[in-house]
Each structure stands twice: as C-alpha cells, then as structure tokens.
Scaffold this active site. Structure first.
Site, PDB file in Angstrom:
ATOM      1  N   ALA A 177       3.520   5.210   2.626  1.00 49.79           N
ATOM      2  CA  ALA A 177       4.754   4.593   2.129  1.00 49.79           C
ATOM      3  C   ALA A 177       4.530   4.143   0.690  1.00 49.79           C
ATOM      4  CB  ALA A 177       5.117   3.399   3.005  1.00 49.79           C
ATOM      5  N   GLY A 222       1.683   6.312   6.066  1.00 50.93           N
ATOM      6  CA  GLY A 222       2.885   7.085   6.406  1.00 50.93           C
ATOM      7  C   GLY A 222       2.673   8.567   6.230  1.00 50.93           C
ATOM      8  N   GLU A 263       1.267   9.697   9.298  1.00 52.86           N
ATOM      9  CA  GLU A 263       2.323   9.656  10.332  1.00 52.86           C
ATOM     10  C   GLU A 263       3.287  10.835  10.186  1.00 52.86           C
ATOM     11  OE1 GLU A 263       3.055   5.464   9.267  1.00 52.86           O
ATOM     12  OE2 GLU A 263       3.106   5.085  11.409  1.00 52.86           O
ATOM     13  N   GLU A 282      -3.235   0.932   6.929  1.00 55.59           N
ATOM     14  CA  GLU A 282      -2.261  -0.158   6.784  1.00 55.59           C
ATOM     15  C   GLU A 282      -2.873  -1.527   7.024  1.00 55.59           C
ATOM     16  OE1 GLU A 282      -1.767   2.717   8.189  1.00 55.59           O
ATOM     17  OE2 GLU A 282       0.283   3.433   7.904  1.00 55.59           O
TER      18      GLU A 282
HETATM   19  N1  T1G Z   1       2.228   3.437  -2.885  1.00 57.12           N
HETATM   20  C1  T1G Z   1       2.463   3.249  -4.200  1.00 57.12           C
HETATM   21  N2  T1G Z   1       1.555   3.512  -5.173  1.00 57.12           N
HETATM   22  C2  T1G Z   1       0.362   3.987  -4.772  1.00 57.12           C
HETATM   23  C3  T1G Z   1       0.035   4.206  -3.412  1.00 57.12           C
HETATM   24  C4  T1G Z   1       1.033   3.906  -2.447  1.00 57.12           C
HETATM   25  N3  T1G Z   1       0.840   4.119  -1.149  1.00 57.12           N
HETATM   26  N4  T1G Z   1      -1.243   4.674  -3.356  1.00 57.12           N
HETATM   27  C5  T1G Z   1      -1.688   4.744  -4.614  1.00 57.12           C
HETATM   28  N5  T1G Z   1      -0.740   4.327  -5.472  1.00 57.12           N
HETATM   29  C6  T1G Z   1      -0.834   4.302  -6.931  1.00 57.12           C
HETATM   30  C7  T1G Z   1      -1.852   3.276  -7.406  1.00 57.12           C
HETATM   31  O1  T1G Z   1      -1.259   1.999  -7.493  1.00 57.12           O
HETATM   32  C8  T1G Z   1      -2.222   3.849  -8.757  1.00 57.12           C
HETATM   33  O2  T1G Z   1      -1.143   3.532  -9.635  1.00 57.12           O
HETATM   34  C9  T1G Z   1      -2.155   5.358  -8.543  1.00 57.12           C
HETATM   35  O3  T1G Z   1      -1.329   5.550  -7.373  1.00 57.12           O
HETATM   36  C10 T1G Z   1      -3.511   5.971  -8.288  1.00 57.12           C
HETATM   37  O4  T1G Z   1      -4.094   5.222  -7.207  1.00 57.12           O
HETATM   38  C11 T1G Z   1       4.947   3.186   6.969  1.00 57.12           C
HETATM   39  C12 T1G Z   1       3.711   1.029   5.892  1.00 57.12           C
HETATM   40  C13 T1G Z   1      -4.531   7.403  -2.349  1.00 57.12           C
HETATM   41  C14 T1G Z   1      -6.975   7.021  -1.977  1.00 57.12           C
HETATM   42  O5  T1G Z   1      -2.796   2.138   1.874  1.00 57.12           O
HETATM   43  O6  T1G Z   1      -5.906   4.333  -0.882  1.00 57.12           O
HETATM   44  O7  T1G Z   1       2.105   3.877   4.635  1.00 57.12           O
HETATM   45  O8  T1G Z   1      -2.484   2.157 -11.270  1.00 57.12           O
HETATM   46  O9  T1G Z   1      -5.961   4.257  -8.589  1.00 57.12           O
HETATM   47  O10 T1G Z   1      -8.680   5.945  -6.663  1.00 57.12           O
HETATM   48  O11 T1G Z   1       2.970   3.125   8.218  1.00 57.12           O
HETATM   49  O12 T1G Z   1      -4.615   5.021  -4.026  1.00 57.12           O
HETATM   50  O13 T1G Z   1      -1.987   4.586 -11.724  1.00 57.12           O
HETATM   51  O14 T1G Z   1      -0.132   2.885 -11.788  1.00 57.12           O
HETATM   52  O15 T1G Z   1      -5.997   4.122  -6.058  1.00 57.12           O
HETATM   53  O16 T1G Z   1      -7.644   8.283  -6.640  1.00 57.12           O
HETATM   54  C15 T1G Z   1      -0.616   3.027   3.292  1.00 57.12           C
HETATM   55  C16 T1G Z   1      -3.242   3.419  -0.649  1.00 57.12           C
HETATM   56  C17 T1G Z   1       0.614   2.497   2.660  1.00 57.12           C
HETATM   57  C18 T1G Z   1      -3.118   4.155   0.665  1.00 57.12           C
HETATM   58  C19 T1G Z   1      -6.062   7.332  -4.278  1.00 57.12           C
HETATM   59  N6  T1G Z   1      -1.383   3.799   2.325  1.00 57.12           N
HETATM   60  N7  T1G Z   1      -3.785   4.232  -1.713  1.00 57.12           N
HETATM   61  O17 T1G Z   1      -7.136   6.618  -4.848  1.00 57.12           O
HETATM   62  O18 T1G Z   1      -6.292   6.355  -7.234  1.00 57.12           O
HETATM   63  S1  T1G Z   1       1.567   1.542   3.803  1.00 57.12           S
HETATM   64  C20 T1G Z   1      -2.424   3.259   1.663  1.00 57.12           C
HETATM   65  C21 T1G Z   1      -5.115   4.570  -1.765  1.00 57.12           C
HETATM   66  C22 T1G Z   1       2.186   2.698   4.857  1.00 57.12           C
HETATM   67  C23 T1G Z   1       3.449   3.266   6.899  1.00 57.12           C
HETATM   68  C24 T1G Z   1       2.808   2.175   6.115  1.00 57.12           C
HETATM   69  C25 T1G Z   1      -5.558   5.244  -3.012  1.00 57.12           C
HETATM   70  C26 T1G Z   1      -5.785   6.756  -2.887  1.00 57.12           C
HETATM   71  P1  T1G Z   1      -1.445   3.270 -11.211  1.00 57.12           P
HETATM   72  P2  T1G Z   1      -5.654   4.874  -7.273  1.00 57.12           P
HETATM   73  P3  T1G Z   1      -7.529   6.831  -6.383  1.00 57.12           P
END
Ligand code: T1G
Length: 705
Positions: free
Chosen positions: A70, A109, A112, A132
């Site tokens: 998400a 997501g 999912e 999450e």
């Molecule tokens: N949403 C928005 N922005 C995101 C994002 C996300 N899910 N993931 C990464 N970014 C942005 C981050 O802020 C950065 O922005 C850029 O992408 C590069 O990220 C319904 C509710 C994917 C392994 O927890 O683990 O799904 O600083 O620096 O080191 O059930 O990002 O460039 O402006 O981390 O290569 C669950 C979170 C969400 C995954 C990449 N998902 N992301 O790592 O780059 S909740 C997560 C990561 C959800 C559902 C639920 C990592 C990465 P900027 P980065 P990276």
C-alpha cells in the site's frame, strides 16, 4: 488532480498460441498501490475479462520490482479510489486464470495482490513479505485470511509477526510461489505468460484462496501470543495478527475478513502505527541534507586507522559494501588482534549461515592490514578510530596531511571531541568531518556525520554517500558535545533516580515497560561500571551524580564483566537482584541524606526521558540537528529507543507539548526556549512555522552549503 500511478495493459501471445493480457503496475519507484494503481486494476481487469480474445491474465510490476505494498504516504492524507481488499477480490474472482509474474519484492499489499492471483511465478531474486507489523499494522487486504489457507496458520503467524521477507526458494518451499524461474524480468514474464496459457480451461476454483478455512494443525495460539509478547514486547500489532489468523481457522472467508477489517482499523488509528509510519519516513529523510547540492567524491577505497573494536567493525562494514579497505595500526600486536577479531566474527556468521564461506572470503580479500601510513595514499576516505585522546588524534590527522591524496575525506570516529579542533591539525580543514559510528560498528545501524564549521559541501556529500554505501542510517549533525544521540540520552534522569532513592530494578522495570530493550541499570552493567569509574577514581573528580556508580566501582562491582554490578550474573549472564549491591546503595544514600522511595512507572519514565526531550529541543534551537525526526532516528538507531513510540520528539508530540512543558516545570527542569516558543505559538513539530524557525537556526550555524 491526476491520480498517482497506473496499470499498463498489453496483450501477448503465449508459446501455445493463446492470447494473454499483461497488466503492469506502474508507480515509481516501487509500484506502491496508490489510488491510480487500484483504480487501474479495476479498469484493466474488466477490460481483459470483456475481451474474448484474451484467454488468461498476468499481473506484474514495473521499475524493477513487483510491488512494495500500500502507498504508506496515502495513510495520512486519506485514501481515494477502490479499497485494496475489493480490488484483490476482483482479481481472484476472475473467470480467466490470473498469474502473478514476480521479479523483485512483493511486499505487504503487493504480496496480497499476488495471493489474490490463482498462481505465482517468481524470479530467483524475488522476495515475498508481509512486513506490515513493522508499521504497527497487519496485512489488511486479505493477507491474514488467504495466506493461512495457503501455507497453514503456524507458518503464517511467524511470517507476519516477524515481518521479514522470504527469499524466492524459501517462498517456493512453503508453497507461496508455484514456480521459480532463473533469468531476467523478460524471462520471468515470458514464463508467466506461458504458464497462464497452459492453465486456460483448467478448474481455477480450488486456486481461489478465499475458499474453505485454514489448516490450524495444532497451533497453540495462546503460546504464540506469549511468544510474540516477548519477542515484540509492548507492540500491539502481533497480537492483532494472531487474532485474525485464529479467525481464518474457524470461520469462512467473509467472516474472517470482518475480523481482519476491525483489527486493521484499530491499529491504523492507534499511536503505535502513526509512530512507526513516521519512523519509516524519518529514517529515509535523514539521509537528505536540506540545501546540499554538492556531488560526492569517489568511494572505492577506505583507510581505517586503529584496529580496535571500532576500527575493525568499520572495516567490516566498508568491505561488505565492496570497498577496498586498508586497516592500519602502527602496533603490529593490535593489528593482529584486530584482524583475528574480524576473522572470528565472520567465522560466527558462517556457523550461523548468515554468510557463506565464499562471501566471507570475498570480503576478507578486500581488507589489507598495514602498519604504515603510506598505505593510505590511494584512499578516497580515511577514518581515524583510535581512543579518545585529542593529542593523538591531531597527530594522526597531521600524518594524513602527509600521505592522503588531495580530496580524500579525513574522518574521525570520535564520539564527543571537537571536530574543528581536530581539523585545525591539518592543512585541509575543509576535508575533515566526523563519522561517529556506534559500537559495535558492524552491528549498530546509526552513523552520525558530524559537520565542523569548515567541512566543505563536497566533504559532507561524500560522508553521507559513505553512510549510504555502508547501509547505515546516516544523519548529519552538529559539532556539539556528544553530538546528538549521546548528548540527549546523556541527560536522561537516571542519575537523579539511582542516587535519589530508587533501586536499580525499580528504574529498569519502568524503563522496560516503556519499551526500552534494556533499562539504564542493566545498560550500565553491560557497558561496565569501571569504564568511567576508574577514570573518576584516578582523577578524583567524582560528582554528586556519580556517588552510587563510583561506590560500585570502589567495591569492585563492574557489571557483567566480573559477574556483579547493580545486579549479579550467573555464568550465562542471567541477572538477578543482588542484596549486597542494594545494601551498598542504601548505605550511599544514607551518607548522602537520601531516603528510599517509590514512584509510579509514569513518574519514573517522565524523570528519565523528559529531560531527553528537552535536550532535543535545545539541539534544534542551537542548530545542531536539522529536524526533530533526525533526533528521533538517532535515539531509535543509536540507543534502541522503542521504535513504536517514534522516538523522544514524536513521543512528546503525541503527549502534547503544553503537557510536556508543564511536566518539565513541575520537575524543576529548565525548559528550552524553543519548547516554550512552540507552546506559546501553538506550533506542532511538523508545522511550517516551526520548520522555518529551526531551519534558520540550522543554516545559521553553517557556512553556506
Ligand atoms: N509506500 C510509499 N512509499 C514507499 C513505500 C510504500 N509502501 N515503500 C517505499 N517507498 C518509498 C520510500 O519512502 C522511498 O521514497 C522510495 O520508495 C525508495 O524506498 C494493505 C497496509 C521496497 C524494500 O512496508 O521495505 O501494504 O525517500 O529508500 O532501500 O496490507 O522501501 O525516495 O522519497 O526504502 O530500495 C507494506 C516498505 C506497506 C514495504 C525498497 N510495505 N518499503 O527499499 O528503497 S503497508 C512495506 C520497503 C501495506 C496492506 C498494508 C522498501 C523497499 P524516497 P527505499 P530500498
């Protein structure tokens, strides 16, 4: 306003001639499931189902990954477009086979979405995760109901409560991936298209994970609750996840989804999730220095002076980042010992299977031990990591002047000495900066880059890039005593409590109930009461706030290292209260006129940590930190401040600044002027006016970037 993200659509012909629609999530940089992507799915699925030529559907991602879940940035700003659970139900209900083509990460997501597909084809380098829980949330788009129906309840609990991704082979082993394909994205996509075409006409009913109930297979849910109450102490999300997974085993899907929706809603609007979302962005934002335009210099070769615990740890980080490393110690004995410690650390990694022997061999091949300074001649950055003696450091920096090539960054790992004084020992103060690693450097994630007033923009940019390269959480901080983490944590109210009538276990119990991994008394026993006790005994500068710790040292109670300190320790370092220590503490209080007392947990936590918040405001006021979230990042990654509070400044925001001010005054603390200004002007820490106020302090203390 145009929605962010989309789903691209194209048709391909499979090897068996069938026409397959390929839907590609497209929302740079990680295909987060923004409103545009979710809306795109609704449109494109309908398009594919309405097109008689299309016999099957493949879903994949652009930008080198499948999908990172998400769009977290939408949580605060409010979600528009179709809810993700509805989108995934639409995918799953498709009458044509739907196959996920996964290359890169499929997280949250994104995972999912893949679970809503009937099959999952992945590349060897892909990963699947439901992280999450690290945001204080749970998989809220059917993950807690579909995954247990695929891999069982027990495996699902560990997968979701630990929040760590599975590599492709592990995901295939548990049945999350149906097949794993070697080769690049194009190869994976081709394989998925052919795989989908082969499923045309097959019965996809059983492939819909929303059918039936999950296999509980003897899961003791109560035991699992206890396990995660310890493993993720104080965090509410793991318990909610277990509730949802338990529901997947004893009710049908739509009923289970109601439980998931209710539990998700409770978490989403709770303090812990807000704090963890804040920390997610804070640890990424700290790497960005406002106004810094200079480009970093090269970072191929790194020299480290001092082969002790810190120097060895930094050498490991640099070599693991692929840099050639010279580890220099003029004392051959120190150098041998330092190299032996590095080898022992890697032998342990191989035993634990966290690294393979060939990985270790490659890393070790990059580290060259040396006893002479001329070996630093080709380095792009050198880091001095000797003990905290200013004269010695100045001598080392003079040596750097003689051997290091022009433009080489001259860094010191000092934890509190003045960067500018060290810089004055060289002819190139513009190349000097602090790179303050936390011990042990090969474990702790925080790197404070400490800017002297004369550090050039290029030096800063290169030091920040160095931190990124070493996969550190890197903050640029000011050249003040203790920099940020040590400075703010150094004024915690610990000494007032231990000298003022509270026993170690009373203080630690409250601190650990707040979420600290280790209370201050245990931490002192770990670090060693002799560390500063001996110095104070030698220099005779005991102070009123060290009377108890000095008495411990005088009684040969050093902590873990000799089995007794504030607590006593068995040979497995298990601790227990020690009547001898407590008798000694009582006698010190008596001589000092202090009497034993009891305080509530809240009073102890306020006494311990409100001074930390106040010092954080002083750092901002003096321009020693560029944003409050950097102070939070330093405490979370430097001192294990509980991440689910967001750090001291975020905690203060959640409590409310007027309340913080009132409590500080009631405690007799002198509140910072900036805190008083915030309360007077009703500023929140993310308000424009507050940001303008602190950025003028921050830029005012530097020469222009
Ligand atoms: N949403 C928005 N922005 C995101 C994002 C996300 N899910 N993931 C990464 N970014 C942005 C981050 O802020 C950065 O922005 C850029 O992408 C590069 O990220 C319904 C509710 C994917 C392994 O927890 O683990 O799904 O600083 O620096 O080191 O059930 O990002 O460039 O402006 O981390 O290569 C669950 C979170 C969400 C995954 C990449 N998902 N992301 O790592 O780059 S909740 C997560 C990561 C959800 C559902 C639920 C990592 C990465 P900027 P980065 P990276």
């Amino acid at each position: 306003m145009a929605m962010k993200g989309a789903v691209q659509y194209e048709k391909r012909t499979a090897a068996n001639g069938a026409c397959v629609a390929v839907l590609t999530m497209d929302s740079a940089p990680v295909n987060a499931l923004s409103a545009g992507v979710r809306t795109g799915f609704e449109t494109r699925i309908a398009e594919a189902l309405a097109d008689a030529e299309v016999k099957a559907i493949v879903i994949t991602g652009a930008h080198g990954c499948f999908c990172a879940g998400a769009d977290i940035s939408e949580f605060a700003s409010g979600m528009s477009g179709p809810p993700l659970p509805v989108v995934i139900n639409t995918i799953e209900a498709s009458t044509k086979p739907v196959v996920a083509a996964i290359d890169g990460v499929a997280l949250g997501g994104g995972c999912e979405v893949a679970l809503g597909c009937h099959y999952r084809v992945a590349s060897t380098r892909s990963q699947a995760g439901l992280p999450e829980v690290n945001l204080g949330l749970l998989p809220g788009a059917g993950g807690t109901q579909r995954l247990p129906r695929l891999i069982g309840a027990a495996a699902s609990i560990d997968f979701m409560c630990r929040g760590a991704p599975l590599k492709a082979d592990q995901a295939a082993k548990v049945g999350l991936f149906d097949t794993v394909v070697a080769g690049d994205k194009a190869a994976v996509l081709k394989a998925a298209v052919d795989f989908a075409a082969e499923k045309v006409g097959s019965d996809i009913g059983p492939r819909r994970l929303s059918g039936g109930t999950a296999k509980a297979a003897g899961v003791d849910f109560a035991k699992k609750r206890k396990e995660y109450d310890t493993l993720r102490k104080g965090e509410v999300a793991p318990q909610a996840i277990i509730t949802c997974i338990e529901a997947s085993t004893d009710r049908e899907f739509t009923e289970g989804m109601k439980v998931e929706g209710k539990e998700f809603g409770k978490l989403m609007f709770g303090d812990q999730s807000k704090a963890l979302q804040y920390m997610f962005f804070a640890e990424r934002q700290c790497a960005k220095v406002p106004g810094l335009e200079a480009k970093p210099g090269p970072l191929d070769m790194c020299g480290i002076v001092g082969a002790g615990l810190m120097g060895g740890g930094i050498a490991m980080c640099a070599a693991e980042a692929g840099m050639r490393v010279v580890l220099l110690d003029v004392d051959p004995g120190n150098l041998d010992r330092g190299m032996a410690v590095i080898k022992k650390n890697y032998a342990r990694s191989v035993d634990r299977k966290s690294k393979t022997q060939s990985q270790v061999d490659k890393i070790m091949s990059l580290i060259s031990p040396s006893t002479t300074y001329d070996s630093l001649g080709q380095c792009d950055i050198v880091v001095e990591a000797v003990f905290e003696n200013m004269d010695l450091k100045k001598k080392i920096f003079q040596s750097f002047d003689g051997v290091c090539k022009p433009g080489c960054i001259l860094a010191t790992n000092t934890s509190r000495l003045n960067i500018d004084t060290i810089a004055s020992a060289t002819k190139r103060p513009e190349d000097v900066i602090g790179c303050h690693f936390f011990s042990p450097a090969n474990v702790m994630k925080l790197l404070e880059n400490v800017r002297g007033p004369r550090s050039s923009p290029r030096t800063i940019a290169t030091a920040m890039a160095f931190g990124q390269k070493l996969k550190k959480v890197t903050c640029l901080v000011g050249n003040c005593d203790g920099f940020i983490a040590n400075r703010v944590m150094g004024v915690s109210g610990w000494t007032g409590l231990i000298n003022g009538g509270l026993l170690p276990h009373q203080i630690d119990q409250a601190a650990e109930s707040y979420g600290m991994k280790m209370g201050p008394a245990r931490m002192n026993d770990l670090v060693g009461l002799d560390l500063f006790g001996r110095e104070r005994a030698n220099t005779g500068n005991a102070k009123p706030d060290t009377i108890v710790t000095d008495a411990m040292f005088a009684a040969n109670r050093y902590g873990q290292k000799n089995g007794k300190g504030f607590y006593k320790y068995d040979d497995k370092l298990r601790l227990s209260r020690d009547p001898e220590a407590e008798a000694l503490i009582h006698s010190v209080w008596k001589n000092a006129g202090a009497t034993p007392k009891t305080m509530s947990d809240e009073e102890i936590i306020d006494t311990l940590y409100l001074p930390v918040v106040n010092e954080g405001f002083k750092c901002l006021e003096e321009g020693m930190a560029s944003r409050p979230s950097d102070i939070d990042v330093c405490c979370v990654f430097g001192y294990n401040w509980p991440r689910y509070t967001g750090g001291p400044m975020q905690w203060a925001s959640a409590v409310g600044l007027p309340k913080i001010l009132e409590k500080l005054e009631a405690m007799g603390e002198k509140p910072s002027e900036l805190l008083k200004e915030c309360v007077k002007n009703n500023w929140r820490l993310n308000s424009k006016a507050f940001t303008a106020r602190i950025s003028s302090a921050w830029s005012g203390t530097w020469s222009k970037l």
